[in-house]
Enzyme design. Structure first.
Site, PDB file in Angstrom:
ATOM      1  N   GLU A   1       0.733  -1.290   0.023  1.00 57.01           N
ATOM      2  CA  GLU A   1       0.071   0.194  -0.152  1.00 57.01           C
ATOM      3  C   GLU A   1       0.932   1.346   0.125  1.00 57.01           C
ATOM      4  OE1 GLU A   1      -3.426   0.293   0.051  1.00 57.01           O
ATOM      5  OE2 GLU A   1      -3.352  -1.656  -0.644  1.00 57.01           O
TER       6      GLU A   1
ATOM      7  N   SER B   1     -44.459 -25.314  47.436  1.00 57.57           N
ATOM      8  CA  SER B   1     -43.803 -25.906  48.741  1.00 57.57           C
ATOM      9  C   SER B   1     -42.328 -25.772  48.827  1.00 57.57           C
ATOM     10  CB  SER B   1     -44.021 -27.419  48.820  1.00 57.57           C
ATOM     11  OG  SER B   1     -45.635 -27.564  48.951  1.00 57.57           O
TER      12      SER B   1
END
Length: 807
Positions: free
Chosen positions: A87, A476
Site C-alpha cells: 500500500e 412448597s
C-alpha cells in the site's frame, strides 16, 4: 541577452506568484470546511466485546462491526511490512503525500491511455490519505475530495506519529467478509491470530484493501492468488523477504479456513443474560463498540450437563403425555424430495432430522429424507406416541404404526443408538419438540457465582429465559423459609404441630379458606422435621399463622426471594411469585451457613487496553500478589458476607431438607449416595413443579412448567417432573467429587430423636433420626402441641390468593 534573461526571470517569477496564489486559494477554498483532524487523537475504533467462560472458552461475541483492536506494538513486523509493501512503501519517509508515487502513477496512466486503456488506472494514495478518507471523508470520487484528502493528510502527519497513523489504519480498514481490521481478518479468513499467520497468509491479507470482494479466496480464487503473489513480489523488491521465500510462498495453495463454530461454547441463555447485564451496566455503545473482555462464572462442563439433563427431563415428561402430531403434511408423489426440501426446519430440532412418511405396514413406518436416503421407524420406537388428549391425558395404546402416523406426515426423527435393543442400520426413533419448558441453575453457595444456567429446551427456539425472566409460584419450595423463621422464634425441629383441619373465615360473603394436604388426609401431631419431609400444608399454615406472617415476609425479604410480599397466609405455601435464580440463591444461603450472597454471572471485566473496570469480588488482598512462594504467611481475606440467619438455624433447616431426600418427597435422589438435601415444590392444579436442593458446595434449582401456565396433568408433581432432572444433573456433576458431609456449626448438638414423638430415643426405638439442636433446646419431655388455639386471623379479607404449595 540580458533582456532575454530578464523576460525569462519575470515569466518564472510570474508563474511562481500565480502558482503560490493558486495554491493558497486551493488551501483556502478546500481547507476551510474540513473535518477536525484532531478528533483522531481520541479515536477509539468500534471493537467487539468478547465473553469468556471461567476456563477461558469463548461463549459469545457482541458487536456492530467484527473488529479486534490491536496496538502496533502487538502487530507482528511481517504483517506491517506486507501492508507497507502493498500500500505505501515510502510511508515512513513521505510527508503524507507521495509526490514521486503520484508522478509515477500519472505517467503510467497516461501511457495506459495511449496504449488503448487495457489496464486499470494506477492510484497513488498513501496510508495517511486512506486514513483521512476512511475516518474524515466520504467515498465520493471527485477531484475536490482528493484535494481535501491531501490537505488532511498533511495535517494528520504534522499532528500524529507514523506509528499512530499506522495503528489507526490497520485497525479500521475493511478487509471483506465482515472483517474490520487485520486481527479480525486473520480470524475470519484463517482462524488464526496475527502471530500465527504464515507468509502467504499475511501477503493475502495485505492484498485485500483495494477491493476485498474482488479477491475472495473461494469465489475469485485465481484473482486472489495473483494479487497475493503480487504482494509477495513487492515484499521481495523491498527486501522485506528474500526472492526465494517469495517464490516458495507463491507456489503454495491459497486455503481459507473459516472459524470453527464449535470454538464458541454453546451457552445461549447464559451469554444472553450476560449481554443484558452489560447493556444495563454500560449502555449500548460500550457494549457493542468498546471491546470489553468479560470473564464469566460459567463452567462449561457443568453447563453442558445442565443443558443435556434439562432437555432430557423435558422430553421424558413430554413423551409421557403423548403425540401431538406431525410437523406438517405433504403429498407423497414421485417428486416428494422437492416437496420435503421446501419444508422449513423447525427451530429447536437440534441434531434430529426431518423425514416424510412414505409407507406404512404392521412392523414399521418407511420414511425418506431430503437427501434421498430412506429408512424406517420400527413399531417399538412408536409405542410411546399415544395420542395427546386435553388435560395432559393420553389416548389408546399404540398397536401398529398407522395408529400414530399417516403417509405424508413430516416428522422429526433420530437415529436409533447402537446400545438400543431395537438397533438396526437405517432405523430411527420418532421425536417431538416438547411443548413444556423449564430452567436449571447451579450456583456456588459460598460466592454466588452462577456455574450453569439453562433457561429452556432450546435457545434457538425461544430466547425467553425461564431461569431469570419467568415469574412463577414456588409452591412448597418456599416452606423451608417458613420453618427457618419458626426455628428462630422458639421452635425446634422436634417441636410438635397439629396436622389437622385449618379453617379461616375470610369475612362476610367471602367464604372460608380451607387449605389441605396433597393427600387430602390429616396426620395429627407431627414434628417440624416430618412436616417438611412430607411437605404438610396444614402444619405449615398453622406454623405461619402462629409466628405471624410479618416474620415470614421478613425472611422472604432477607433471602431475596420476593419483595413486598403481602402478609397473607397463602403466601406461606408459596403463592407469591419469584424466579428460579432468586430461589436457588436463597437455598444457597441456607447451605452456606446463613450468609448473604449475591448471584453473579460475571467475575471480571477488562477494557480494550486490559485494564480491569469491574470485579465481582471487590475485597482487597495485598498479600495475594506475589512472584512465587517464599515461605510467607498465607493471606487472610476478610469475609464480608452479611449473616442473615444464625448458622445453627441454617444447619437445622439443611438437616431437615436432607431428610426430604432420605425419607421424604425427594427420595428418588437418594440413589446418588452422597450428602444431598432439598425440597420439592408443586403449585395449585399442578401448574408449576420445582426441586431446589444442594450438596455442601453446589446449590441447584430446577423449574418445569408451561410458558402459558396450565396443569401438567394428574399426579405430575415436583417429585415426578423436577426431581429426576436434579438427580441426574447431580449424579454427573458430583461423579468425580468426594462425598463431603454438610458442615455442622460448633454450637449445634446432635441427639438421637424418635421421629414420631420428637423426644430423645430409647434403646429400642424405631424411626430414629439424628436431630440438630441449639444449646439448651433438647427436649426432656413432651412439650405442647401447636394446635391453633392461639391462632389469630392472618388473612386479608380484601384480597384473595391461590393456595400455592401442594406437594
Amino acid at each position: 541577452m540580458i533582456r532575454f534573461l530578464v523576460i525569462i526571470f519575470s515569466l518564472f517569477l510570474l508563474l511562481v506568484v500565480l502558482g503560490g496564489g493558486s495554491s493558497l486559494f486551493v488551501l483556502w477554498r478546500f481547507g476551510r470546511d474540513l473535518p477536525d483532524y484532531k478528533q483522531l487523537a481520541d479515536y477509539r475504533p468500534a471493537v467487539m466485546t468478547r465473553v469468556h467462560a471461567g476456563n477461558g472458552s469463548l461463549i459469545g461475541e457482541f458487536a456492530r462491526e467484527r473488529r479486534l483492536f490491536v496496538p502496533t506494538t502487538a502487530i507482528p513486523r511481517l504483517v506491517i511490512d506486507a501492508f507497507l509493501s502493498a500500500e505505501d512503501k515510502t510511508f515512513y519517509s513521505h510527508p503524507g503525500i507521495d509526490f514521486a508515487g503520484i508522478a509515477t502513477a500519472l505517467f503510467r496512466n497516461v501511457w495506459n491511455v495511449m496504449d488503448g486503456g487495457k489496464r486499470r488506472p494506477v492510484g497513488a494514495s498513501t496510508i495517511t490519505q486512506q486514513v483521512a478518507k476512511n475516518f474524515l471523508l466520504t467515498n465520493e470520487i471527485s477531484i475536490a475530495r482528493k484535494i481535501k484528502e491531501a490537505i488532511l493528510a498533511f495535517r494528520i502527519e504534522n499532528a500524529f506519529s507514523k506509528d499512530r497513523i499506522l495503528e489507526l489504519y490497520l485497525n479500521e480498514i475493511y478487509l471483506g467478509i465482515g472483517s474490520y481490521g487485520v486481527a479480525a481478518a486473520a480470524l475470519n479468513y484463517f482462524d488464526k491470530s496475527l502471530d500465527e499467520l504464515t507468509l502467504e497468509e499475511t501477503a493475502y491479507l495485505a492484498a485485500l484493501p483495494k477491493a476485498p470482494n474482488n479477491y475472495h479466496p473461494i469465489r475469485n480464487r485465481k484473482a486472489a492468488k495473483e494479487r497475493r503473489n503480487w504482494v509477495l513480489r513487492q515484499m521481495a523488491d523491498n527486501s522485506v523477504i528474500s526472492p526465494l521465500d517469495a517464490k516458495r510462498a507463491s507456489a503454495r495453495v491459497l486455503l481459507m479456513r473459516r472459524p470453527d463454530p464449535t470454538r464458541i461454547f454453546e451457552a445461549g441463555y447464559f451469554a444472553e443474560e450476560v449481554r443484558r447485564e452489560l447493556l444495563e451496566k454500560y449502555g449500548e455503545n460500550r457494549l457493542y463498540e468498546d471491546g470489553l473482555s468479560v470473564r464469566t462464572t460459567v463452567e462449561p462442563a457443568l453447563q453442558a450437563i445442565a443443558d443435556q439433563e434439562l432437555r432430557a427431563g423435558l422430553a421424558a415428561y413430554d413423551r409421557r403425555h403423548g403425540w401431538r402430531g406431525p410437523l406438517t403434511r405433504i403429498k407423497v408423489t414421485d417428486d416428494w424430495l422437492t416437496a420435503l426440501g421446501k419444508v422449513p426446519i423447525p427451530k429447536g430440532i437440534g441434531n434430529w432430522y426431518t423425514a416424510v412418511v412414505l409407507k406404512l405396514n404392521a412392523e414399521k413406518a418407511e420414511i425418506g429424507f431430503s437427501n434421498g436416503i430412506e429408512g424406517g421407524i420400527p413399531l417399538k420406537q412408536l409405542i410411546w406416541a399415544r395420542p395427546w388428549r386435553k388435560g395432559e391425558r393420553v389416548g389408546p395404546r399404540v398397536r401398529r404404526p398407522s395408529d400414530v402416523l399417516n403417509v405424508g406426515d413430516v416428522v422429526a426423527v433420530a437415529a436409533v443408538p447402537k446400545t438400543d435393543k431395537s438397533y438396526h442400520p437405517g432405523y430411527y426413533s420418532l421425536q417431538q419438540i416438547p411443548a413444556i419448558n423449564g430452567g436449571l441453575v447451579a450456583i456456588d453457595p459460598h460466592t454466588g457465582r452462577v456455574l450453569a444456567m439453562s433457561g429452556g429446551y432450546s435457545y434457538e427456539a425461544s430466547q425467553f429465559n425461564r431461569a431469570t425472566q419467568a415469574m412463577r409460584q414456588p409452591g412448597s419450595a418456599f416452606k423451608p423459609f417458613v420453618y427457618a423463621a419458626a426455628l428462630e422464634n422458639g421452635f425446634t425441629p422436634s417441636s410438635l404441630v397439629l396436622d389437622g383441619p385449618f379453617v379461616i373465615d375470610k369475612g362476610r360473603g367471602q367464604g372460608k379458606w380451607k387449605p389441605a394436604n396433597y393427600t387430602k388426609r390429616f396426620y395429627g401431631p407431627s414434628t417440624l422435621r416430618l412436616g417438611i419431609e412430607k411437605s404438610r400444608n396444614l402444619m405449615t399454615v398453622r406454623l405461619a399463622n402462629y409466628i405471624g406472617m410479618d416474620k415470614v415476609v421478613d425472611y422472604a425479604n432477607r433471602f431475596g426471594i420476593m419483595e413486598d410480599m403481602p402478609p397473607l397466609l397463602p403466601m406461606a405455601l408459596g403463592a407469591g411469585e419469584t424466579t428460579l435464580l432468586k430461589l436457588t440463591t436463597a437455598y444457597a444461603m441456607l447451605v452456606n451457613g446463613g450468609k448473604r450472597v449475591v448471584p453473579t454471572l460475571i467475575d471480571r471485566i477488562q477494557d480494550r487496553r486490559g485494564r480491569t473496570v469491574f470485579r465481582h469480588d471487590a475485597r482487597d488482598c495485598p498479600g495475594c500478589v506475589s512472584s512465587g512462594w517464599h515461605g510467607q504467611v498465607t493471606p487472610q481475606i476478610a469475609d464480608l458476607r452479611q449473616q442473615i440467619i444464625e448458622p445453627g438455624t441454617a444447619y437445622q433447616v439443611v438437616s431437615m431438607l436432607e431428610g426430604v431426600v432420605q425419607r421424604g418427597t425427594g427420595i428418588r435422589i437418594k440413589v446418588i449416595r452422597k450428602p444431598l438435601a432439598g425440597k420439592t415444590g408443586t403449585t395449585n392444579k399442578n401448574r408449576d413443579t420445582w426441586f431446589m436442593g444442594f450438596s455442601p458446595d453446589l446449590a441447584v434449582g430446577v423449574y418445569i412448567g408451561f410458558d402459558n401456565p396450565r396443569s401438567l396433568g394428574r399426579r405430575e408433581t415436583g417429585s415426578s417432573v423436577a426431581v429426576p432432572v436434579f438427580r441426574d444433573f447431580m449424579a454427573r456433576a458430583l461423579a468425580k467429587r468426594p462425598a463431603i458431609p454438610f458442615r455442622i456449626p460448633p454450637s449445634i448438638q446432635l441427639v438421637r430423636i424418635a421421629g414420631e414423638t420428637g423426644l430423645p430415643a430409647g434403646p429400642n426405638e424405631r424411626h430414629v433420626v439424628l436431630e440438630a439442636f441449639k444449646p439448651g433446646t433438647v427436649p426432656n419431655n413432651s412439650g405442647p402441641v401447636l394446635d391453633g388455639t392461639l391462632a389469630a386471623e392472618a388473612i386479608n379479607t380484601s384480597k384473595r390468593a391461590g393456595t400455592g404449595g401442594l406437594y
